[in-house]
Design an enzyme around this catalytic site. Structure first.
Site, PDB file in Angstrom:
ATOM      1  N   GLU A 126       1.272  -1.243   0.292  1.00  0.00           N
ATOM      2  CA  GLU A 126       0.532  -0.120  -0.167  1.00  0.00           C
ATOM      3  C   GLU A 126       0.928   1.379  -0.123  1.00  0.00           C
ATOM      4  O   GLU A 126       0.680   2.388   0.522  1.00  0.00           O
ATOM      5  CB  GLU A 126      -0.892  -0.076   1.791  1.00  0.00           C
ATOM      6  CG  GLU A 126      -1.738  -1.087   0.817  1.00  0.00           C
ATOM      7  CD  GLU A 126      -2.691  -1.386   2.279  1.00  0.00           C
ATOM      8  OE1 GLU A 126      -2.550  -0.202   3.217  1.00  0.00           O
ATOM      9  OE2 GLU A 126      -3.894  -1.426   2.324  1.00  0.00           O
ATOM     10  N   HIS A 182     -10.456  -6.205  -2.201  1.00  0.00           N
ATOM     11  CA  HIS A 182     -11.597  -5.686  -1.789  1.00  0.00           C
ATOM     12  C   HIS A 182     -12.395  -4.924  -2.279  1.00  0.00           C
ATOM     13  O   HIS A 182     -12.850  -3.408  -2.542  1.00  0.00           O
ATOM     14  CB  HIS A 182     -10.940  -5.041  -0.416  1.00  0.00           C
ATOM     15  CG  HIS A 182     -10.125  -5.131   0.648  1.00  0.00           C
ATOM     16  ND1 HIS A 182     -10.345  -6.958   1.018  1.00  0.00           N
ATOM     17  CD2 HIS A 182      -8.421  -5.225   0.771  1.00  0.00           C
ATOM     18  CE1 HIS A 182      -9.140  -7.517   1.101  1.00  0.00           C
ATOM     19  NE2 HIS A 182      -8.442  -6.166   1.624  1.00  0.00           N
ATOM     20  N   GLU A 235      -6.117 -10.383  -1.551  1.00  0.00           N
ATOM     21  CA  GLU A 235      -7.325 -10.147   0.125  1.00  0.00           C
ATOM     22  C   GLU A 235      -8.123 -10.505  -0.210  1.00  0.00           C
ATOM     23  O   GLU A 235      -9.349  -9.647  -0.107  1.00  0.00           O
ATOM     24  CB  GLU A 235      -6.342  -9.071   0.133  1.00  0.00           C
ATOM     25  CG  GLU A 235      -4.810  -8.760   1.032  1.00  0.00           C
ATOM     26  CD  GLU A 235      -5.049  -7.808   1.608  1.00  0.00           C
ATOM     27  OE1 GLU A 235      -5.489  -7.311   2.002  1.00  0.00           O
ATOM     28  OE2 GLU A 235      -3.460  -7.880   1.934  1.00  0.00           O
ATOM     29  N   ASP A 247     -12.070 -10.505  -1.145  1.00  0.00           N
ATOM     30  CA  ASP A 247     -13.271 -10.362  -0.234  1.00  0.00           C
ATOM     31  C   ASP A 247     -14.517  -9.366  -0.870  1.00  0.00           C
ATOM     32  O   ASP A 247     -14.226  -8.653  -1.364  1.00  0.00           O
ATOM     33  CB  ASP A 247     -13.786 -10.268   1.163  1.00  0.00           C
ATOM     34  CG  ASP A 247     -12.812  -8.824   1.335  1.00  0.00           C
ATOM     35  OD1 ASP A 247     -12.719  -7.859   1.113  1.00  0.00           O
ATOM     36  OD2 ASP A 247     -12.148  -8.975   3.135  1.00  0.00           O
TER      37      ASP A 247
HETATM   38  C1  XIL Z   1      -7.035  -5.488   8.153  1.00  0.00           C
HETATM   39  C2  XIL Z   1      -6.442  -7.677   9.508  1.00  0.00           C
HETATM   40  O1  XIL Z   1      -8.187  -8.102   9.136  1.00  0.00           O
HETATM   41  C3  XIL Z   1      -7.790  -7.201  10.321  1.00  0.00           C
HETATM   42  O2  XIL Z   1      -7.604  -8.037  11.249  1.00  0.00           O
HETATM   43  C4  XIL Z   1      -5.986  -5.448  11.190  1.00  0.00           C
HETATM   44  O3  XIL Z   1      -6.971  -5.151  12.393  1.00  0.00           O
HETATM   45  C5  XIL Z   1      -6.260  -4.257   9.821  1.00  0.00           C
HETATM   46  O4  XIL Z   1      -5.447  -5.329   8.869  1.00  0.00           O
HETATM   47  N1  XIL Z   1      -5.239  -4.669   3.592  1.00  0.00           N
HETATM   48  C6  XIL Z   1      -4.073  -5.483   4.127  1.00  0.00           C
HETATM   49  C7  XIL Z   1      -4.404  -6.398   5.191  1.00  0.00           C
HETATM   50  O5  XIL Z   1      -2.843  -5.671   3.519  1.00  0.00           O
HETATM   51  O6  XIL Z   1      -3.284  -6.564   5.770  1.00  0.00           O
HETATM   52  C8  XIL Z   1      -6.097  -5.969   5.907  1.00  0.00           C
HETATM   53  O7  XIL Z   1      -6.065  -6.992   6.917  1.00  0.00           O
HETATM   54  C9  XIL Z   1      -6.668  -5.324   5.057  1.00  0.00           C
HETATM   55  C10 XIL Z   1      -6.320  -3.893   4.335  1.00  0.00           C
END
Ligand code: XIL
Length: 297
Positions: free
Chosen positions: A127, A205, A232, A234
């Site tokens: 990020e 996401h 990631e 969802d």
């Molecule tokens: C999130 C986790 O799922 C949570 O448990 C934590 O509180 C915050 O981080 N981008 C990422 C992940 O790269 O590491 C993040 O994970 C979600 C967004």
């Protein structure tokens, strides 16, 4: 095939999940994990605040627990994440300049060395680009150490674990937009100058589904000579199942898309509280979204 992992393996891909060490003792959770998934990303346990809570003192207990689980069940690991502006320990948040740069290099060296040989791919930098139309870097303490901090991070990771694929990972990069184009330009520059980078992770996401140019965006990165991965995934919203089909088909249509990871197992495990964005309900039952993915693989 009848599981996500076995179906993905038919095209030499993996299907992974983010895992929390604290849930491994839950038999329903672990049962689904070991039946369906062939890659594991620690949801929080390999982040800077977890692995180096005080400077120079490293704590690997929870992350090692996940790695041990993966090894016992034939699953591979994605390491997440060596450096990121978020979830830094307090001591690093308060640092700047060459002290922070040296702390970053030491952190990467120590953690990547500890896990050398056990990680399929590392999210080396997470990020680092800004949202919106600038296409530039996100402001952060790391960015303020100098624009070269990302390439320093990748070179340091390569030296520590030459066998791991090294990835850049980000969100809001699903379509062709200013942010994804900024990252695209960085990857092209790294390839041109021989800075070690092997893959780009698209967090994905999403709500309802990806933008229409999702596959084309993955393909333009692949054309630079890097692997791409959905890291990631969802999906919230009423078109969730269709969205999962679209994402899965897009990955399969891109030769260098090597796998998909969902960010949790059951809806009750998700960081998106109340949005129910995952493939299994709170009781561990397969949702329509699960069937959509299985049928698309
Ligand atoms: C999130 C986790 O799922 C949570 O448990 C934590 O509180 C915050 O981080 N981008 C990422 C992940 O790269 O590491 C993040 O994970 C979600 C967004």
């Amino acid at each position: 095939a009848t599981t996500l992992g076995a179906s993905a393996a038919q095209t030499n891909r993996y299907f992974g999940a983010a895992v929390a060490a604290g849930r491994l003792g839950d038999a329903t959770y672990a049962g689904i994990l070991d039946r369906e998934f062939t890659m594991i990303t620690p949801e929080n346990e390999m982040k800077w605040d977890a692995t180096e809570p005080s400077q120079g003192s490293f704590r690997y207990t929870s992350a090692d627990q996940i790695v041990a689980h993966a090894q016992a069940h034939g699953q591979r690991m994605r390491g997440h994440a060596l450096v990121w502006h978020a979830q830094q320990p307090g001591w690093a948040q308060n640092m700047s300049g060459s002290a922070l740069r040296n702390a970053m290099v030491n952190h990467i060296t120590q953690v990547a060395t500890h896990y050398r040989g056990k990680i399929y791919a590392w999210d080396v930098v997470n990020e680092a680009f800004a949202d919106g139309g600038s296409g530039g870097r996100r402001d952060s303490n790391l960015q303020r150490t100098g624009n070269d901090w990302i390439e320093v991070a990748f070179r340091t990771a390569r030296a520590a674990d030459p066998g791991a694929k090294l990835c850049y990972n980000d969100y809001n990069t699903d379509g062709v937009n200013a942010k994804s184009t900024g990252i695209y330009n960085m990857v092209a520059d790294f390839k041109n100058r021989g800075v070690p980078i092997d893959c780009v992770g698209f967090q994905s996401h999403l709500t309802n589904g990806p933008p229409g140019d999702y596959q084309a965006n993955l393909q333009r990165f692949a054309n630079l000579g890097v692997d791409v991965q959905i890291t990631e995934l969802d999906i919230a919203g009423s078109a969730q199942a269709t969205g999962y089909t679209t994402v899965t088909r897009a990955c399969l249509a891109v030769t260098r898309c090597t796998g998909i990871t969902v960010w949790g197992i059951r809806d009750t495990d998700s960081w998106r509280t109340g949005e129910n964005p995952l493939l299994f309900d709170g009781s561990g039952n397969k949702k329509a979204a699960y069937t959509a993915v299985l049928n698309a693989l």
